[in-house]
Scaffold this active site. Structure first.
Site, mmCIF file in Angstrom:
data_model
loop_
_atom_site.group_PDB
_atom_site.id
_atom_site.type_symbol
_atom_site.label_atom_id
_atom_site.label_comp_id
_atom_site.label_asym_id
_atom_site.label_seq_id
_atom_site.Cartn_x
_atom_site.Cartn_y
_atom_site.Cartn_z
ATOM 1 N N GLU A 112 -55.474 -31.284 -9.440
ATOM 2 C CA GLU A 112 -55.461 -32.454 -10.326
ATOM 3 C C GLU A 112 -56.682 -32.456 -11.236
ATOM 4 O O GLU A 112 -56.592 -32.807 -12.418
ATOM 5 C CB GLU A 112 -55.432 -33.765 -9.511
ATOM 6 C CG GLU A 112 -54.202 -33.950 -8.641
ATOM 7 C CD GLU A 112 -52.923 -34.235 -9.420
ATOM 8 O OE1 GLU A 112 -52.973 -34.302 -10.657
ATOM 9 O OE2 GLU A 112 -51.873 -34.382 -8.775
ATOM 10 N N ARG A 120 -56.026 -32.182 -15.317
ATOM 11 C CA ARG A 120 -56.313 -33.395 -16.098
ATOM 12 C C ARG A 120 -57.685 -33.329 -16.770
ATOM 13 O O ARG A 120 -57.808 -33.609 -17.961
ATOM 14 C CB ARG A 120 -56.250 -34.632 -15.201
ATOM 15 C CG ARG A 120 -54.886 -34.789 -14.548
ATOM 16 C CD ARG A 120 -54.758 -36.110 -13.813
ATOM 17 N NE ARG A 120 -53.646 -36.059 -12.877
ATOM 18 C CZ ARG A 120 -52.854 -37.080 -12.582
ATOM 19 N NH1 ARG A 120 -53.050 -38.244 -13.137
ATOM 20 N NH2 ARG A 120 -51.867 -36.955 -11.712
ATOM 21 N N ASP A 124 -43.227 -26.474 -8.651
ATOM 22 C CA ASP A 124 -42.976 -26.606 -10.098
ATOM 23 C C ASP A 124 -43.870 -25.834 -11.066
ATOM 24 O O ASP A 124 -43.453 -24.862 -11.692
ATOM 25 C CB ASP A 124 -42.931 -28.096 -10.473
ATOM 26 C CG ASP A 124 -44.123 -28.931 -9.986
ATOM 27 O OD1 ASP A 124 -45.089 -28.352 -9.472
ATOM 28 O OD2 ASP A 124 -44.086 -30.171 -10.147
ATOM 29 N N GLU A 169 -41.583 -35.813 -17.142
ATOM 30 C CA GLU A 169 -40.916 -34.501 -17.174
ATOM 31 C C GLU A 169 -39.626 -34.475 -17.988
ATOM 32 O O GLU A 169 -39.331 -33.495 -18.697
ATOM 33 C CB GLU A 169 -40.642 -33.997 -15.751
ATOM 34 C CG GLU A 169 -41.889 -33.627 -14.958
ATOM 35 C CD GLU A 169 -42.654 -34.831 -14.397
ATOM 36 O OE1 GLU A 169 -42.095 -35.950 -14.412
ATOM 37 O OE2 GLU A 169 -43.805 -34.648 -13.965
#
Ligand code: DMJ
Length: 690
Positions: free
Chosen positions: A310, A314, A443, A577
């Site tokens: 993360e 980000r 993913d 998404e």
């Protein structure tokens, strides 16, 4: 009979009237001229001082750019919206500067400047056509926009003093939506127009900001403006109630602490949302954010336990994009600072990093729930773009080496049925549970295989091969079609298909399509079919709910298609998404339905997720009036609103052959194709002492 006196009276009256008219005209002209002339004088002073300071063609080009900027700052004082002034930075776009340099720049003018020849150019500020600005009407409105060649022509004329007047009709001052037109009487040759968007070349020029699109016919103005207004609402409320904290709780009007960011105030919404502000031309807000980063953002002297994944997507990703956009060294330093704090997590026997790292002690570990101490594929497999780019802009190869090590482990390891399980033990280098997914836990690993190849300028063939092998296996073993013809990608647990698709997996519509569009091979048609099919299915998962927003996961069975069946999968947390795939498919096909689907989603977000103090997720999308979750996710600003904004923008804003989006929608430049790559100079070997 009238005397001579009597005859003189009307003559005097007429003369008086005529005199008054003449005086009024003279005063008017003088006033007008004083406005115009003072502008021109200022511009000429600027020309003179810039020209005197100029050391060569580059600076002359910048001077011309400054003139254009100055013109527009005048317009701004008359309440013209910044978004309508997107051409503002066109003249400072490095491509345009390069182009200007390629043409003979005017010789630096020696002060004082010569008097201007009269009536060479009239720059006239006009009004945009009223009425709808959506695509159909915007095409007709295009002629009223000031095109790039005219801007440059005007800039040249200003520089050379060939300007007689700059007029600001009163109607313009009152106008709320305005744009520019030119009337030229010059014979100066028009320049060719650039097709790329525009960026600031330096961070400290207060006039230079933002991105422009060159093809107004490609923009759905009203829809895009609406998304921009959503961003302003999200940002202003975050600023009001949670500034410097990670996220906002809109219902309780206080910060949202904890969650994936730990308990420290890292300004996650600022760092994640800043490039979206930049793209949208929200300059004041952008500068507030930059200022906060400069003054407050640091991981020194805090003992935060951060998620490597993360934090990378980000924070590192956000800073890297801002660096690419602006060239501001602040962002490069911050990106490196953050990445350095993550490096201890890579100290494992295999080089596969742990999931969590303590910023103070460097202690790293994995989540207790992750299959016997495993690291997670979607986490350690989603570092490549950021770390590779960081090496290139810093000149330090270490970051790229770290992700290359991960690549080698994944390349060489045996893959069950050609697939990648979600869990890998960083100590033993062995797979954990054999669960495979294009949704949660898997993913973005697949995403980064394709995008590493794209980012490298399609030279990293190893990555493209790994992408093709993985996607072919996924199409074969996990992609299925429902009885009613919906394409979906299942999870696979050992040998059993779980006919469920996560919202997270909806990004893969765009991923398959992008794979098809970037290489012609035996898989191309199938990739595109699957990409379109998955995107359609994700849209179905939205429109089969009363809120028109999609659930966290949806299933396929004899009883239901594209519907959540369990209560814990019915929520929607402002995820991007599905809109990401609409955006990619729109860019690749120009099928209007993707824009219309995006607009449906905007309306649903406005109806159900907007509150007086920001945007919330929903606890159950299948209820008519669902309860809100009281969290405005940072990815709502980073991704959801960005993809929706770009969906209604022209293709020249962040063109897909120049930019590749990281998994948090932070665009990174493509090597060899994008002048914003900003590669660090390669150190030359020391000269031979002999
Ligand atoms: C984002 O942080 C990223 O897109 C990530 O890859 C997965 N999920 C969230 C948004 O849903």
């Amino acid at each position: 009979m009238c005397s001579r006196k009597c005859f003189r009276m009307p003559t005097l009256v007429i003369c008086g009237v005529v005199l008054t008219i003449v005086l009024v005209c003279i005063t008017g002209i003088t006033l007008t001229n004083s406005i115009n002339i003072s502008n021109i004088v200022k511009l000429r002073e600027k020309v003179a001082s810039d020209s005197a300071a100029a050391n060569g063609g580059h600076q002359a080009a910048q001077t011309r750019a400054a003139l254009v900027e100055q013109q527009y700052s005048t317009l701004q004082q008359h309440h013209m919206s910044k978004s309508d002034l997107n051409y503002i930075s066109a003249a400072t776009h490095p491509k345009n500067l390069q182009r200007l340099l390629a043409t003979p720049a005017p010789a630096p003018a020696a002060p004082p400047p010569p008097p201007a020849p009269p009536n060479k150019i009239v720059i006239e500020i006009g009004l945009r056509n009223s009425g709808s600005n959506d695509s159909a009407s915007s095409a007709s409105g295009a002629a009223n926009l000031m095109p790039m060649p005219h801007m440059l022509q005007a800039a040249d004329a200003l520089l050379e003093g060939n300007v007689d007047s700059i007029s600001l009709p009163a109607a313009v001052v009152a106008a709320t939506t305005t744009t520019t037109t030119t009337t030229t009487t010059t014979t100066a040759p028009a320049r060719t127009t650039s097709t790329a968007m525009e960026f600031a070349t330096t961070s400290d020029d207060p006039l230079v900001f933002g991105i422009a699109d060159h093809n107004p016919a490609g923009i759905q103005f009203e829809r895009r403006a609406h998304v921009k207004q959503m961003m302003e609402h999200a940002w202003h409320n975050y600023k009001l109630y949670a500034w410097g904290k990670n996220e906002l709780r809109p219902l309780s009007q206080r910060p949202h602490s904890g969650s994936i960011f730990g308990s420290y105030d890292l300004g996650a919404t600022i760092v994640d949302g800043l490039d979206t502000l930049y793209i949208m031309g929200l300059e004041k807000e952008y500068r507030e954010g930059r200022d906060w980063i400069e003054r407050k953002f640091s991981l020194d002297n805090i003992s935060a336990e951060l998620s490597v994944f993360e934090t990378n997507i980000r924070f590192v990703g956000g800073m890297l994009t801002l660096y690419a956009f602006t060239g501001d060294p602040l962002y490069k330093e911050k990106a490196q600072h953050i990445a350095d704090k993550l490096l201890p997590a890579f100290q494992t026997p295999t080089g596969i990093p742990y999931a969590l790292v303590n910023t103070k002690t460097g202690m790293a570990k994995n989540y207790g729930w992750a299959s016997g101490g495993s690291s997670i594929l979607s986490e350690f497999g989603t570092l490549h773009l950021e770390f590779a780019y960081l090496s290139d802009i810093t000149g330090n190869p270490l970051y790229r080496e770290r992700v290359q090590t991960i690549r080698q482990v994944l390349k060489e390891i045996e893959k069950p049925k050609g697939l990648y399980p979600n869990f890998l033990n960083p100590k033993t280098g062995k797979w954990g549970q054999l669960h495979m997914s294009l949704g949660a836990l898997g993913d973005s690993y697949y995403e980064y295989l394709l995008k590493a190849w794209l980012q490298s300028g399609q030279t990293d063939e190893e990555a493209r091969d790994m992408y093709d092998e993985a996607m072919v296996a996924i199409m074969d073993k996990m992609v299925r079609t429902s009885p009613n013809g919906l394409t979906y990608v299942s999870d696979l647990k050992f040998d059993r298909l779980e006919h469920k698709m996560d919202h997270l997996a909806c990004f893969s519509g765009g991923l398959f399509a992008l794979g098809a569009a970037t290489r012609q091979n035996e898989h191309t048609d199938k990739y595109m079919d699957v990409g379109k099919g998955i995107t359609n299915t994700c849209h179905e998962s939205y429109v089969r709910t009363p809120t028109q927003l999609g659930p966290e996961a949806f299933r396929f069975s004899d009883a239901a298609e594209a519907r959540a069946l369990r209560s814990q999968e019915k929520y929607y947390i402002l995820r991007p998404e599905t809109f990401e795939s609409y955006f990619v498919l729109w860019r690749l096909t120009h099928d209007q339905k993707y824009r219309d689907w995006g607009w449906e989603a905007v309306l649903a977000l406005e109806k159900h997720c907007r509150t007086a103090h920001g945007y919330c997720g929903l606890r159950n999308v299948y209820q008519q009036e669902p309860q809100k979750d009281d969290v405005q996710q940072s990815f709502f600003l980073a991704e959801t609103l960005k993809y929706l904004y770009l969906l209604f923008s022209d293709d020249s804003v962040l063109p897909l052959d120049e930019w590749v989006f990281n998994t948090e929608a932070h665009p990174l430049p493509i090597k060899g194709a994008n002048i914003y790559y900003r590669q660090a100079p390669v150190a030359l070997p020391a000269p031979n002492a002999s």
